[in-house]
Scaffold this active site. Structure first.
Site, short mmCIF file in Angstrom:
data_model
loop_
_atom_site.label_atom_id
_atom_site.label_comp_id
_atom_site.label_asym_id
_atom_site.label_seq_id
_atom_site.Cartn_x
_atom_site.Cartn_y
_atom_site.Cartn_z
N GLY A 123 11.42 2.57 2.71
CA GLY A 123 10.93 1.21 2.79
C GLY A 123 9.56 1.04 2.16
O GLY A 123 9.09 1.90 1.40
N ILE A 155 0.82 -1.22 0.00
CA ILE A 155 0.00 0.00 0.00
C ILE A 155 0.84 1.26 0.00
O ILE A 155 0.31 2.36 -0.11
CB ILE A 155 -0.95 0.03 1.22
CG1 ILE A 155 -0.15 -0.03 2.53
CG2 ILE A 155 -1.96 -1.10 1.14
CD1 ILE A 155 -1.01 0.11 3.76
N GLY A 156 2.16 1.13 0.12
CA GLY A 156 3.01 2.32 0.12
C GLY A 156 4.46 1.95 -0.09
O GLY A 156 4.92 0.89 0.33
N SER A 165 11.35 6.19 0.01
CA SER A 165 12.80 6.15 0.15
C SER A 165 13.24 5.26 1.30
O SER A 165 14.34 4.72 1.29
CB SER A 165 13.33 7.57 0.36
OG SER A 165 12.95 8.42 -0.70
N ASP A 181 9.07 15.56 10.00
CA ASP A 181 8.66 15.06 8.69
C ASP A 181 7.15 15.13 8.56
O ASP A 181 6.49 14.16 8.16
CB ASP A 181 9.15 13.62 8.49
CG ASP A 181 9.05 13.17 7.03
OD1 ASP A 181 8.94 14.05 6.15
OD2 ASP A 181 9.08 11.96 6.77
#
EC number: 2.7.11.1
Length: 643
Positions: free
Chosen positions: A277, A271-272, A275, A391
């Protein structure tokens, strides 16, 4: 094919438009260690502004590339580097360094991906431990004799001539005889059992106690009996140890479900991917796994440590865990980890804000609640847990939407600690993780707060962005918990502006993605590429361009009048640190950015939103955060932002 809900037509009907969803913009590569960087002399940098290709003066570029190569050559190897670079051997290699530590490299049968977990430790000569076996394959040095917590036995010290080596062998032989007598005595008195079997591996850590390489820190295996998730257990020492339990069923039920390289073997759904993982949703639809992209376990260390601290601090403050103890105070924390597969588990959510398709004016009240809750999470993380998130992006805010009306956000949490850094006062360098799986204790990397290592370029607070435009390798100005918290809240303000443009622009999300967002992320991608190349001048140039895009985004919501003061302050700053023509170039590029990020299609809904309490709340806090351009602005009260 996906469809996008367009604004209502004049007749009240709703149209649908096909949508090709672009991938989420990637974040910068992993931050460099402190030893990877060198101090640069302060120089006046000529800001290029408008050079979108990042072209810089060749002489300056060459100088910086030389500096980068020097920095790379001078980088001190980490313990993992020593192991991965060392050839496989059958004896123990131990060298004493100038830092007072003995570097013990042990051979084993693990793959390079597994070997970095334990086979190399920094062992204090004074009062620490030597680990003589790998906990994964149970192989290692078989002829190492340990006495008084020091590394002894057949360890060879590099350097010296043959005569000195012969003398060392004689001394070692005498030491071994003496060690055998002492070890046998200790065994008879109930101490550690000693064996003269050359094929048996020795370790100070056993089934009762884990002796760490950190003076004064001892961890007991029985501690894991009462915990099920990573949790901070303070002992009154100078350390903040987070205990990470391990259950063999974790691999059977979760790691193996992710499968190997063959997609046919997997029951999980990707699902994603970014950079740092990949993220997989398991077949139960309730659990997600994040697998690190590299062999380094630093991100796993950081994730489980922060998760343990958040869980402990939240429970002390009276918060109750939600979604199987995976959410505390709107912060998504890890529920388990596996070092062998280098992954952690979380609760699964519907999607993130970037990929959310239900943006609509009717959901304004739920968007206000979502951003207010994330602000509470960032305050708790910074002020109570001593961790800066660094982040805050739409990709790192996970949501569950209302099943009855997908225009409403039911729940929002902050996630992903890839760029996070600890700032707990008085304990920097003493944040450690105790793993039951390997019976080892590991420390987190020390925090450095370099500006290029924190925040996605598109959402970096303006007061930090302008510093990067002049000194990209500069550190965070006057670091403190309050300043870190306000900085995170400023990044949240940029995320709110980004999302509110999607809500109010009547052209629909597809058009917004291909115009306004493309203008912002296009420069952000070039910034990430320049960071990967360690091109200091290109990074500085693209950061200066990003300032104009961020200001243009804010101007579409707040109008030109609110932009006059921050524009004047930025122009004065650029004239002081660069050259007298810099303000003119800056204004010219800003005007071009205003044309690329057009707010004329937002006028009707923007006026309507400004007349509602929820709309005013979002606009006022965007004004309070997105117009902060000086580092002194970081000293404001964080509880007055997104209250």
């Amino acid at each position: 094919m996906s469809v996008e809900l367009t604004p209502p037509r004049s007749d009240g009907s709703v149209g649908f438009a096909p949508v090709v969803v672009p991938p989420a913009p990637r974040k910068p590569l992993r931050r460099r260690a402190v030893s990877d960087l060198e101090k640069l002399y302060k120089v006046k940098r000529r800001l290029v502004f408008g050079a979108d290709d990042g072209a810089v003066d060749n002489d300056t570029s060459n100088n910086n590339s030389g500096s980068s190569s020097t920095t790379s050559r001078s980088r001190r190897k980490t313990a993992a580097d020593v192991v991965s670079d060392s050839p496989k051997r059958t004896d123990d290699s131990s060298t004493a360094g100038e830092d007072g530590y003995t570097h013990c490299v042990h051979s084993c049968a693990c793959t390079p991906g597994e070997r970095h977990l334990l086979c190399c430790e920094l062992v204090s000569i004074g009062d620490s431990v030597s680990v003589a076996r790998c906990p994964l394959c149970s192989l290692g040095i078989s002829t190492t004799y340990l006495s008084r917590g020091c590394c002894r036995g057949r360890s060879k010290v590099t350097g010296g001539d043959e005569d000195e080596e012969d003398e060392d062998e004689e001394e070692n032989s005498q030491d071994e005889d003496r060690d055998e007598e002492e070890a046998a005595s200790a065994s008879s008195s109930g101490g550690l059992e000693w064996s003269d079997d050359s094929n048996s591996a020795l370790s100070w850590s056993d089934e009762n106690i884990i002796i760490s390489p950190f003076p004064g820190l001892k961890c007991y295996v029985t501690t894991f009996e009462d915990i099920r998730q990573p949790v901070l257990l303070e002992t009154g020492s100078a350390y903040l140890p987070v205990y990470v339990p391990y259950d063999e069923s974790f691999c059977r039920n979760r790691c193996l479900e992710r499968g190997g390289d063959d997609d046919d073997e997997r029951d999980a759904t990707l699902i994603g991917k970014g950079s740092f993982g990949q993220v997989w949703r398991l077949s139960d639809k309730k659990t997600a796994l994040k697998a690190a992209a590299s062999e380094s376990i630093n991100e796993t260390l950081l994730t489980v440590w922060i998760s343990g601290v958040v869980r402990s601090r939240a429970q002390d403050a009276g918060y109750r865990g939600e979604l199987d103890d995976s959410v505390y105070c709107n912060i998504l924390v890890a529920t388990g980890s596996c070092l062998r597969h280098n992954l952690v588990s979380f609760a699964s959510f519907d999607r993130d804000l970037y990929n959310y398709r239900g943006w609509h004016y009717a959901g304004l009240a739920s968007y206000r609640r979502a951003f207010s809750g994330i602000a509470d999470a960032l305050r708790f993380l910074n002020l109570r847990c001593g961790v800066g998130h660094f982040d805050v992006t739409p990709m790192n805010v996970l949501i569950n939407y209302d099943r009855a009306d997908d225009r409403q956000i039911a729940r929002a949490v902050i996630c992903d600690f890839s760029l996070s850094q600890c700032h707990t006062e008085g304990t920097t360098g003493h944040c450690v993780v105790v793993f039951q799986q390997t019976k080892t204790v590991r420390a987190l990397p020390k925090s450095a707060y370099y500006l290029t290592d924190i925040y996605h370029p598109a959402f970096k607070p303006l007061m930090l962005q302008k510093l990067c435009a002049i000194e990209p390798r500069k550190q965070f100005p006057k670091p403190s918990a309050n300043r870190f918290c306000v900085s995170d809240l400023c990044a949240l303000g940029h995320v709110a502006a980004f999302c509110l443009v999607r809500v109010l622009d009547e052209r629909g999300q597809l058009k917004v993605r291909s115009t306004s967002e493309d203008a912002l992320f296009g420069v952000a991608r070039k910034t990430c590429d320049a960071l990967a190349r360690h091109s200091v001048d290109e990074v500085a140039n693209f950061c200066s361009l990003l300032i104009t895009r961020q200001l243009a985004y804010t101007a579409t919501l707040l109008g030109s009048d609110d932009m006059r003061e921050p524009m004047a302050r930025l122009c004065d700053y650029f004239e002081t640190v660069s050259d007298k023509d810099a303000p003119d170039r800056f204004r010219s590029v800003y005007k071009r950015a205003r044309r690329e990020i057009d707010g004329s299609y937002m006028v009707r809904l923007l006026l309507a939103a400004s007349e509602t309490e929820d709309g005013r709340y979002l606009l006022d806090n965007i004004r309070a955060t997105c117009l902060m351009v000086d580092s002194e602005d970081l000293d404001v009260d964080p509880y007055k932002i997104f209250p």
